[in-house]
Scaffold this motif. Structure first.
Motif, PDB file in Angstrom:
ATOM      1  N   SER A   1       0.829  -1.212   0.000  1.00  0.00           N
ATOM      2  CA  SER A   1       0.000   0.000   0.000  1.00  0.00           C
ATOM      3  C   SER A   1       0.860   1.257   0.000  1.00  0.00           C
ATOM      4  N   ALA A   2       1.896   1.229   0.839  1.00  0.00           N
ATOM      5  CA  ALA A   2       2.784   2.391   0.899  1.00  0.00           C
ATOM      6  C   ALA A   2       3.524   2.578  -0.420  1.00  0.00           C
ATOM      7  N   GLY A   3       3.966   1.463  -1.002  1.00  0.00           N
ATOM      8  CA  GLY A   3       4.679   1.538  -2.271  1.00  0.00           C
ATOM      9  C   GLY A   3       3.797   2.071  -3.386  1.00  0.00           C
ATOM     10  N   ILE A   4       2.553   1.585  -3.453  1.00  0.00           N
ATOM     11  CA  ILE A   4       1.618   2.055  -4.481  1.00  0.00           C
ATOM     12  C   ILE A   4       1.308   3.537  -4.295  1.00  0.00           C
ATOM     13  N   ALA A   5       1.107   3.938  -3.038  1.00  0.00           N
ATOM     14  CA  ALA A   5       0.830   5.358  -2.761  1.00  0.00           C
ATOM     15  C   ALA A   5       2.000   6.234  -3.189  1.00  0.00           C
TER      16      ALA A   5
END
Length: 206
Positions: A62-66
């Motif tokens: 999630s952090a990477g996609i954000a």
């Protein structure tokens, strides 16, 4: 230099983020296993690893996609800004070209005359001479430059034109004074010399 990170930089940061997160998780497990943080006898490390991994992986993804989406949005905004900048520069260049043409025509019209004779004809109410000056004066236009240049970032191509544009604006001011504020032959002759000098300078640069 771009204000925002390039795609390769974002990829590297994302990879570094995941690597750091994984390394931290491994270190914590080692510390738990060595009874430094928690007594491992009370925990099944395999179950702890499995349960924690799903949460950790989900949070990391999630952090990477954000992070990637944020970077892409910034790049889109930067690209849009660059397109607007290029469009503004192009409009200023077109206006510049037209003003150069007017300046060259004015130079061709004034150059055959001595400034003293030209001044005498202007003071003598020579309608044709006054109309000639007025036509070229009204054709000079700096509206795009004055409205757009303040919003432009540094541009080497535009910087090369600014010197000439500033001279064109100076000529425009001289013509205004010539047409509206001078009736004495000597000051008018001096002003005509200045205009011809600036026109000659512009012709050499352009």
């Amino acid at each position: 230099m771009k204000k925002y990170l390039s795609k390769s930089s974002m990829f590297f940061l994302t990879l570094l983020f995941f690597a750091s997160l994984t390394s931290s998780f491994i270190i914590i497990l080692i510390l738990i296993n060595k009874n430094i943080i928690i007594d491992s006898s009370n925990f099944d490390l395999v179950q702890l690893l499995i349960r924690s991994s799903f949460t950790l992986i989900g949070a990391s993804i999630s952090a990477g996609i954000a992070l990637i989406l944020f970077s892409m949005q910034k790049h889109r905004e930067e690209d849009a800004k660059e397109r607007v900048q290029l469009l503004h520069v192009q409009k200023i260049k077109e206006e510049y070209t037209k003003n150069i043409e007017v300046a060259n025509k004015l130079f061709d019209a004034m150059n055959p005359f001595e400034s003293k004779a030209f001044a005498e004809r202007l003071i003598g109410e020579d309608v044709k001479i006054k109309e000639l000056i007025l036509i070229y004066y009204t054709q000079l236009d700096f509206s795009l430059y004055e409205s757009l240049v303040k919003d432009l970032e540094y541009n080497p191509e535009l910087t090369e034109l600014v010197t000439v544009i500033s001279r064109l604006i100076l000529i425009d001011k001289y013509l205004n004074v010539l047409l509206n504020n001078i009736s004495d032959p000597k000051p008018m002759e001096t002003l005509l010399d200045l205009i011809k000098r600036e026109l000659s300078f512009i012709r050499e640069l352009s």
